[in-house]
Motif scaffolding. Structure first.
Motif, mmCIF file in Angstrom:
data_model
loop_
_atom_site.group_PDB
_atom_site.id
_atom_site.type_symbol
_atom_site.label_atom_id
_atom_site.label_comp_id
_atom_site.label_asym_id
_atom_site.label_seq_id
_atom_site.Cartn_x
_atom_site.Cartn_y
_atom_site.Cartn_z
ATOM 1 N N SER A 240 12.035 166.330 160.442
ATOM 2 C CA SER A 240 10.968 165.919 159.375
ATOM 3 C C SER A 240 11.552 165.411 158.258
ATOM 4 C CB SER A 240 10.231 167.659 159.000
ATOM 5 O OG SER A 240 11.058 168.582 159.158
ATOM 6 N N ARG A 241 10.952 164.891 157.301
ATOM 7 C CA ARG A 241 11.278 164.816 155.878
ATOM 8 C C ARG A 241 10.070 164.614 155.103
ATOM 9 N NH1 ARG A 241 13.724 158.863 155.729
ATOM 10 N NH2 ARG A 241 15.053 159.569 156.983
ATOM 11 N N LEU A 242 11.075 165.440 153.631
ATOM 12 C CA LEU A 242 10.291 165.530 152.928
ATOM 13 C C LEU A 242 10.650 165.042 151.291
ATOM 14 C CD1 LEU A 242 7.821 167.535 151.409
ATOM 15 C CD2 LEU A 242 9.397 168.860 150.849
ATOM 16 N N THR A 243 10.188 164.034 151.060
ATOM 17 C CA THR A 243 10.466 163.439 149.411
ATOM 18 C C THR A 243 9.875 163.894 147.970
ATOM 19 O OG1 THR A 243 9.500 161.782 150.007
ATOM 20 C CG2 THR A 243 11.304 161.573 151.012
ATOM 21 N N LEU A 244 10.131 163.765 147.291
ATOM 22 C CA LEU A 244 9.948 164.258 145.629
ATOM 23 C C LEU A 244 10.104 162.780 144.580
ATOM 24 C CD1 LEU A 244 8.518 166.456 144.115
ATOM 25 C CD2 LEU A 244 10.688 166.789 143.563
ATOM 26 N N VAL A 245 9.277 162.329 143.441
ATOM 27 C CA VAL A 245 9.840 161.497 142.883
ATOM 28 C C VAL A 245 9.328 161.661 141.914
ATOM 29 C CG1 VAL A 245 7.465 159.831 142.947
ATOM 30 C CG2 VAL A 245 9.861 158.953 142.232
ATOM 31 N N SER A 246 10.240 161.934 140.460
ATOM 32 C CA SER A 246 9.807 162.511 139.250
ATOM 33 C C SER A 246 10.419 161.425 138.568
ATOM 34 C CB SER A 246 10.380 163.630 138.981
ATOM 35 O OG SER A 246 10.135 164.217 139.990
ATOM 36 N N TYR A 247 9.226 161.760 137.043
ATOM 37 C CA TYR A 247 9.741 161.201 135.759
ATOM 38 C C TYR A 247 9.196 162.086 134.588
ATOM 39 C CZ TYR A 247 8.110 157.059 138.757
ATOM 40 O OH TYR A 247 8.161 155.898 140.032
ATOM 41 N N GLY A 248 9.990 161.910 133.921
ATOM 42 C CA GLY A 248 9.255 163.079 133.001
ATOM 43 C C GLY A 248 10.303 163.102 131.836
ATOM 44 N N VAL A 249 9.876 163.415 130.522
ATOM 45 C CA VAL A 249 9.770 163.159 128.973
ATOM 46 C C VAL A 249 10.795 164.778 128.408
ATOM 47 C CG1 VAL A 249 10.011 162.161 126.761
ATOM 48 C CG2 VAL A 249 9.279 161.315 128.547
ATOM 49 N N PHE A 250 11.233 165.621 127.502
ATOM 50 C CA PHE A 250 11.738 166.168 127.231
ATOM 51 C C PHE A 250 12.431 166.573 126.133
ATOM 52 C CE2 PHE A 250 13.939 167.334 131.937
ATOM 53 C CZ PHE A 250 12.419 166.908 132.489
ATOM 54 N N ALA A 251 11.612 166.745 124.990
ATOM 55 C CA ALA A 251 11.896 166.788 123.921
ATOM 56 C C ALA A 251 12.410 168.100 123.242
ATOM 57 C CB ALA A 251 11.041 166.469 122.841
ATOM 58 N N ASP A 252 13.554 168.232 122.303
ATOM 59 C CA ASP A 252 13.517 169.631 121.487
ATOM 60 C C ASP A 252 14.460 169.545 119.861
ATOM 61 O OD1 ASP A 252 13.322 171.288 123.774
ATOM 62 O OD2 ASP A 252 15.893 170.413 124.438
ATOM 63 N N TYR A 253 14.086 169.997 119.345
ATOM 64 C CA TYR A 253 13.890 169.993 117.931
ATOM 65 C C TYR A 253 14.201 170.713 116.958
ATOM 66 C CZ TYR A 253 12.275 168.878 112.917
ATOM 67 O OH TYR A 253 12.294 168.994 111.615
ATOM 68 N N ASP A 254 14.747 171.132 115.853
ATOM 69 C CA ASP A 254 15.281 172.172 115.142
ATOM 70 C C ASP A 254 14.917 171.855 113.949
ATOM 71 O OD1 ASP A 254 17.831 173.021 114.129
ATOM 72 O OD2 ASP A 254 18.261 172.309 115.910
#
Length: 1023
Positions: free
Chosen positions: A571-585
């Motif tokens: 069997s095969r399981l796939t995942l494709v992801s796109y993301g944007v992460f931001a941290d500020y101080d």
């Protein structure tokens, strides 16, 4: 004249310099942690000046200072220490861990961030803390009691066995879907495979608890994330060789109840027979007290616990080499672990591992890293099922007048045709001890964890990172019933032999691309990361079973006469992801973070494969405000977070699709529907709200964190039951259609607090602890109907009730006039068993298998190199169905089996109270599925106690050693509980409900491998 003046000035200047240097002296020494290990890069500063130095990789330093000045020693994660310079030329300093500062740098997998500006609920456990914990072959067990909100229950005591870890409650209603995501150096790893990661290779464990950080893992972060980072070397440091070794013994925790000896059991059999019970054929009736036959039985009394079990041996050896040059750092280790376990005649668990981590600057703009770890473990697998093949059931059910071997009329042990003693099948018709030799089952696991990463510096503000990580597992189980063996003769009445080989090949590949922008300007700090990631998980299985083996010594499949079963699947399981992460101080005072991630998974319906998960969080460090001038408060930070995460676990990889199965048919092959399609199958989604407060008081002598959270999980993944007449049953026997069925909620309060009761240069005493108060509720189910889960005993899901709540008839005690059991009907009235109203009398009582309070506490004392630490764990509010007790106090219904001494305490005459029911009525009474043996699982356990000594550096000056620590350690030495038996219950029976199939861990007891206690001695030394 000018020349003469210049000469006088030079002379005066020389005199001043000479006087100055006469007051200065050179100080040398070593900076170590509280375990004696050197601290490289520790700061050694002359107080009030800018002069100073740093310790080298071995912790050594050299600094110039005047008599009377003060040296300040500091290191990240440790409490600074000041020492006044006197006549001494050598000053060795041991720094103590600063629990608040230990979390200063938080590794979240996709980034690292200073704890000061962290806006998420996270817990970080460093290598120095790990070294003080109770050693274990599976690192998830080490997390127990270490972090508020992290609920850890040992599955059982089998060497190499993992634990059930739940972060902030139960996030799903299906088996295997409530465990956190584990990441090792960027590679996802299954919970079952954690035993393949040696403890000594771990640098840090970070537990991500709320959506502010778990949302960055999107569809895999719904139940929390555990990020494990392995060790690296240090740049510009000579090689350091470290060796650690442990040796000890392990044994069964003595039960808090007593089973009958031979004489007691014979008496009990006679009493049950006198009451009309089914004991007429048993020795207690067939022999009389004082008769030769009775005397012969008693003379051969067998303590089955002593016979079946042993004191096991624990061994651990690890050697590592680490260091680096200007552009390269490296870490290399080899480790060996062995734990024989406590079952006689089998070898237990053994693991050999090695790791190489290398980082190097390939160019000024390019940094590369390679991490490779390999582990091979072997584990004997005794039967963990609810029958006599299970050696732990045999310990309790075998009568002590039964012998291990058969005897002839002359009192001699019978021998078989080969001259070997003949095992006694006992009243269970199975010689369990003999089967340990003739029915071997062994697991061989090989796991490779590898990652390659590259960091490209595009400009001052921009970087690009690329990482490829692989987790490859090759797992093989061989289970052999030898020809002529115990089970073989029972099944075939002849020497045939039966063996299966089951090999599973798992590959998890992750490719990650990260574009990062960093801005540090005018007290503004901004970090933005863009992510593109691809994950592939492949599974391949090969299974072969054959019979007809010519000899017990020949166990390969090619030696068999008949192939009975053989198949492969993948069997095969796939995942494709796109993301944007931001941290500020801003000035580390005002804090903000945000993330959005979109995941697409192959196991959902066509129109629901993609899900979007996001989070936002804010923080305010009040202690950094100009108006805040409370000297007693060093740090005070408020934070809040909200976000959504997803889950795709708990369903099969092709459950959204209609699939076919294949079989045989006269004249050819056949095909038939296997599963019904559900194209609407979609993500399970969890939203989490969290509010937290972090504080440090009185020069950081008191440190604390508290969080309140609410987790709502909607669109629960579940196999929705259908009517039997619908005929929807898949090849695994599941009835129903996978779908999304409702909503559950977990909410709670977490508190962590610790403080230095005494903190001086020579003596420290620290107390600390944590607790979670947890409330769970099932909010919604399809059409409001109750649901009975598979792989559970008496658990039922119902709207408005707790998760994993027991559903049983209420036991009301014993009728003092008759000795009959009393029960409460659904109407609340009291009845005898035969008089209960028609229909359903089982009810909910708010008694869940989940604890509503759980945590740990510790005490740690250190005095001039001596250390004494004790760690305790506790749990309260959970209820356990004690099947083991019901078998041992069976009211005569299991009279063939040995019974507990307390079974004598049954009703005998009118007016008897605080007794068990009369055995006369047991046959009818026990047809009622009641909560008679449902017990509170509350307990406090001393998980670990360690006495250690770190040799001062002056003792080692004339040796090649840099540091030396010796210690003695005990594990599970004391337990405080009112539960009958061991209250730390994970698996009831591993073959009845397997580790990966457990819906309600801790629901019941059923003879699984018990938890053990151990005594160990060890040393840690560096060169």
């Amino acid at each position: 004249m000018r020349t003469k003046f210049s000469g006088i000035l030079t002379l005066i200047l020389a005199l001043v310099v000479q006087l100055t240097f006469a007051q200065q002296k050179t100080i040398t020494g070593t900076v170590t942690d509280d375990t004696g290990l050197p601290l490289p890069g520790a700061n050694v500063i002359v107080k009030g000046t800018s002069s100073g130095t740093q310790s080298d990789f071995d912790g050594n330093y050299t600094v110039s200072a005047n008599v009377g000045q003060t040296l300040v020693f500091s290191y990240v994660g440790f409490v600074a220490k000041e020492v006044k310079v006197g006549a001494q030329n050598k000053i060795d300093v041991s720094l103590l861990p600063d629990a608040a500062a230990l979390e200063e740098v938080v590794v979240t997998g996709y980034s690292t961030r200073n704890q000061t500006v962290q806006t998420s609920a996270v817990v970080s456990i460093s290598a120095s803390e790990l070294s003080q914990m109770a050693p274990t072959t599976s690192i998830d067990n080490m997390l127990q009691g270490k972090a508020a909100g992290v609920q850890v229950t040992s599955a059982n005591g089998k060497p190499g066995q993992g634990a059930f870890v739940r972060i902030r409650g139960t996030g799903s209603l299906v088996a295997g879907a409530s465990s956190p995501l584990y990441i090792v150096d960027g590679a996802p790893i299954r919970e079952e495979d954690l035993a393949n990661v040696p403890n000594e290779d771990i640098e840090n464990i970070t537990i991500l608890k709320d959506a502010a950080t778990t949302a960055r893992y999107g569809s895999r972060g719904a139940n929390g994330v555990v990020v494990i980072t392995t060790k690296n070397g240090n740049r510009n440091k000579d090689a350091v060789i470290r060796y650690s070794s442990r040796y000890g013994t392990t044994s069964r925790i003595e039960p808090n109840f007593t089973m009958m000896n031979a004489e007691q059991k014979l008496q009990y059999e006679a009493e049950i027979y006198a009451l009309g019970g089914p004991a007429g054929s048993l020795p207690g009736v067939q022999t009389t007290p004082g008769s030769p036959e009775r005397a012969e039985l008693l003379s051969r009394e067998t303590n089955w616990a002593d016979l079946m079990l042993k004191d096991g041996v624990i061994q651990n050896n690890n050697i590592s080499i680490s260091g680096g040059s200007e552009k390269v750092d490296y870490y290399f280790s080899v480790s060996h672990d062995k734990n024989t376990g406590i079952i006689d005649k089998i070898d237990g668990f053994e693991r050999l591992g090695t790791r190489l981590n290398v980082n190097f600057d390939a160019k000024k703009w390019l940094t590369m890293g390679v991490n490779v770890g390999y582990s091979r473990s072997t584990s004997d697998e005794p039967r963990d099922r609810n029958n006599t093949q299970n050696p732990f059931q045999s310990v309790y059910v075998m009568n002590q007048y039964e012998t291990e071997f058969l005897y002839d009329d002359e009192g001699n042990i019978k021998l078989d045709d080969n001259g070997n003693p003949q095992y006694n099948p006992t009243h269970r018709n199975f010689a369990t001890r003999g089967a340990l030799e003739t029915e071997p089952s062994t697991d061989v696991d090989q796991v490779t964890l590898a990652s390659v990463d590259a960091l490209v510096k595009l400009s001052k503000n921009w970087t690009y990172g690329f990482t490829t990580s692989i987790n490859h597992g090759l797992i093989r189980r061989e289970s052999y019933s030898k020809p002529g063996g115990i089970l073989d003769i029972i099944l075939n009445n002849a020497a045939v032999g039966n063996k299966f080989d089951d090999q599973q090949d798992r590959l998890d590949l992750t490719i990650s691309n990260r574009l990062n922008y960093t801005l540090n300007s005018n007290n503004h700090h901004l970090n933005v990361l863009g992510l593109y990631e691809y994950n592939l998980n492949e599974f391949y299985r090969t299974f072969v079973r054959s019979t007809g083996f010519p000899s017990p010594l020949l166990s390969t499949q090619t030696s068999a006469a008949d192939l009975n079963n053989g198949f492969t699947n993948r069997s095969r399981l796939t995942l494709v992801s796109y993301g944007v992460f931001a941290d500020y101080d801003y000035k580390e005072k005002y804090l903000a973070s945000a993330s959005v991630r979109r995941d697409g998974s192959s196991n959902f319906g066509k129109d629901y494969q993609f899900g979007t998960f996001w989070s936002g969080s804010l923080g305010w460090n009040i202690a950094k405000e100009d108006f805040f001038g409370v000297d007693a408060i060093n740090d005070l930070k408020l934070r809040a977070a909200y976000g959504s995460v997803g889950n795709r676990n708990g369903i099969k990889r092709y459950d959204s699709q209609a699939t076919n199965a294949f079989g045989s048919y006269p004249g050819g092959s056949s095909s038939y529907p296997a599963t019904v399609a559900n194209p609407d199958l979609k993500w399970e989604t969890t939203t989490t709200a969290n509010v937290g407060l972090e504080f440090n008081l009185f020069n950081k002598r008191v440190r604390g964190v508290t969080d309140y959270f609410v987790r709502n999980t909607t669109d629960l993944l579940f196999n929705i039951p259908t009517a039997w007449e619908a005929g929807i049953i898949d090849p695994d026997g599941r009835r129903g259609v996978p779908g999304n069925l409702g909503e559950i909620q977990n909410k709670g309060l977490e508190i962590s607090l610790q403080g230095d009761i005494v903190r001086t240069s020579n003596f420290t005493w620290t107390l600390g602890g944590n607790i979670i108060f947890l409330d769970t509720e099932i909010i919604e189910l399809p059409d409001g109907e109750d649901v009975t889960p598979a792989d559970a005993y008496n658990i039922r899901f119902s709207e408005g009730r707790k998760i994993n709540e027991h559903y049983l008839v209420r036991y009301a005690g014993v009728d003092a006039g008759t000795g009959k059991s009393l029960f409460l009907g659904a109407d609340g009235n009291t009845y005898f068993a035969e008089d209960l109203p028609e229909g359903e009398n089982r009810v909910f009582q708010g008694k869940s298998a989940l604890a509503d309070k759980e945590g740990g506490f510790f005490t740690n004392l250190s005095y001039k190199g001596f250390g004494l630490r004790a760690d305790f764990v506790f749990k309260a509010g959970n209820w356990i169905n004690n099947f083991v007790r019901s078998n041992a106090e069976s009211d005569g219904q299991a009279i063939d089996d040995n019974q507990a001494v307390t079974a004598f305490n049954y009703w005998q005459q009118p007016g008897d109270t605080n007794v068990m029911p009369s055995p006369i009525y047991a046959a009818v009474d026990q047809t009622v599925n009641s909560d008679r043996f449902l017990e509170k699982g509350d307990y406090i356990r001393m998980r670990n106690v360690t006495l250690s000594y770190n040799f001062p550096s002056e003792y080692l000056e004339k040796t090649p050693l840099q540091s030396l620590r010796i210690y003695a350690q005990g594990q599970n030495l004391m337990t405080f509980t009112k539960f009958w038996g061991d209250p730390e219950v994970g698996l009831s029976s591993g073959e009845t409900v397997a580790f990966g199939d457990a819906v309600a861990p801790g629901e019941a007891t059923l003879y699984s491998y018990p938890n053990v206690k151990s005594f160990q001695f060890g040393l840690d030394v560096s060169f």
